[in-house]
Design a protein around this motif. Sequence first.
Motif, mmCIF file in Angstrom:
data_model
loop_
_atom_site.group_PDB
_atom_site.id
_atom_site.type_symbol
_atom_site.label_atom_id
_atom_site.label_comp_id
_atom_site.label_asym_id
_atom_site.label_seq_id
_atom_site.Cartn_x
_atom_site.Cartn_y
_atom_site.Cartn_z
ATOM 1 N N MET A 45 -13.260 105.363 -11.720
ATOM 2 C CA MET A 45 -12.477 106.306 -12.344
ATOM 3 C C MET A 45 -13.533 107.486 -12.316
ATOM 4 O O MET A 45 -14.581 107.473 -12.764
ATOM 5 N N ASP A 46 -12.960 108.782 -12.261
ATOM 6 C CA ASP A 46 -13.674 109.905 -12.498
ATOM 7 C C ASP A 46 -13.248 110.885 -13.298
ATOM 8 O O ASP A 46 -11.976 110.700 -13.500
ATOM 9 N N ASP A 47 -13.739 112.279 -13.335
ATOM 10 C CA ASP A 47 -13.217 113.329 -13.959
ATOM 11 C C ASP A 47 -12.129 114.244 -13.061
ATOM 12 O O ASP A 47 -11.708 115.257 -13.579
ATOM 13 N N GLN A 48 -12.206 113.903 -11.976
ATOM 14 C CA GLN A 48 -11.293 114.673 -10.933
ATOM 15 C C GLN A 48 -9.835 114.558 -10.755
ATOM 16 O O GLN A 48 -8.915 115.254 -10.394
ATOM 17 N N ASP A 49 -9.359 113.205 -11.296
ATOM 18 C CA ASP A 49 -7.814 113.108 -11.261
ATOM 19 C C ASP A 49 -7.079 113.852 -11.642
ATOM 20 O O ASP A 49 -6.257 114.203 -11.224
ATOM 21 N N GLU A 50 -7.297 114.446 -12.937
ATOM 22 C CA GLU A 50 -6.504 115.562 -13.717
ATOM 23 C C GLU A 50 -6.359 116.627 -12.581
ATOM 24 O O GLU A 50 -5.383 117.506 -12.927
ATOM 25 N N HIS A 51 -7.276 117.112 -11.914
ATOM 26 C CA HIS A 51 -7.157 118.151 -10.982
ATOM 27 C C HIS A 51 -6.442 117.841 -9.523
ATOM 28 O O HIS A 51 -6.604 118.935 -8.803
ATOM 29 N N CYS A 52 -6.234 116.620 -9.284
ATOM 30 C CA CYS A 52 -5.652 116.354 -8.021
ATOM 31 C C CYS A 52 -4.407 116.422 -7.915
ATOM 32 O O CYS A 52 -3.434 116.293 -8.918
ATOM 33 N N VAL A 53 -3.884 116.251 -6.702
ATOM 34 C CA VAL A 53 -2.302 115.786 -6.270
ATOM 35 C C VAL A 53 -2.484 114.461 -5.698
ATOM 36 O O VAL A 53 -3.081 113.959 -5.015
ATOM 37 N N HIS A 54 -1.375 113.674 -6.476
ATOM 38 C CA HIS A 54 -1.612 112.112 -6.212
ATOM 39 C C HIS A 54 -0.367 111.735 -5.437
ATOM 40 O O HIS A 54 0.717 112.417 -5.598
ATOM 41 N N ALA A 55 -0.543 110.563 -4.621
ATOM 42 C CA ALA A 55 0.726 110.091 -3.835
ATOM 43 C C ALA A 55 0.607 108.457 -4.261
ATOM 44 O O ALA A 55 -0.399 107.998 -4.122
ATOM 45 N N VAL A 56 1.857 108.337 -4.552
ATOM 46 C CA VAL A 56 2.139 106.740 -4.913
ATOM 47 C C VAL A 56 3.056 106.363 -4.053
ATOM 48 O O VAL A 56 4.391 106.769 -3.872
#
Length: 144
Positions: free
Chosen positions: A39-50
């Motif tokens: 886990m890092d602090d970048q997730d909230e700035h990313c586009v995610h694909a699930v």
Amino acid sequence: MSRKIRIVVGDWNTCRTDAMAVRHVVFVQEQHVPAELEMDDQDEHCVHAVAYDDRNTPVGTGRLLPNAHIGRMAVLAAHRRDGVGSRLLNALVNEARRRHYLEVVLSAQLHALDFYARHGFVAEGEVYLDAGIQHVTMRHALTA
């Protein structure tokens, strides 16, 4: 046997719970990456694909960072021969194209080099350790 797979692309608020569940199984439980490194602090700035199977269960995930880096690609073991990784990677590359990125970059685990090469990525540089796992940087130039 091919299974029906649905890909959802969204922000961290949309994808958080399902992306975290897949990443925890693959990286923390299976590959023994410490949870605090995964886990890092970048997730909230990313586009995610699930990726979801036909029972709406999350089976894979990946993310596209604002700097055109694709990361946290993870597919549950039972779905690794179902084309899930390809579908996720294509969704993230297409999102990068939509954002007019000129290339995408990723850190490939050594066992996945051939997978990424089949999708147009080219390895560069030396092997390095990330979370105790050997990786190589790979790039893929994008066209419109």
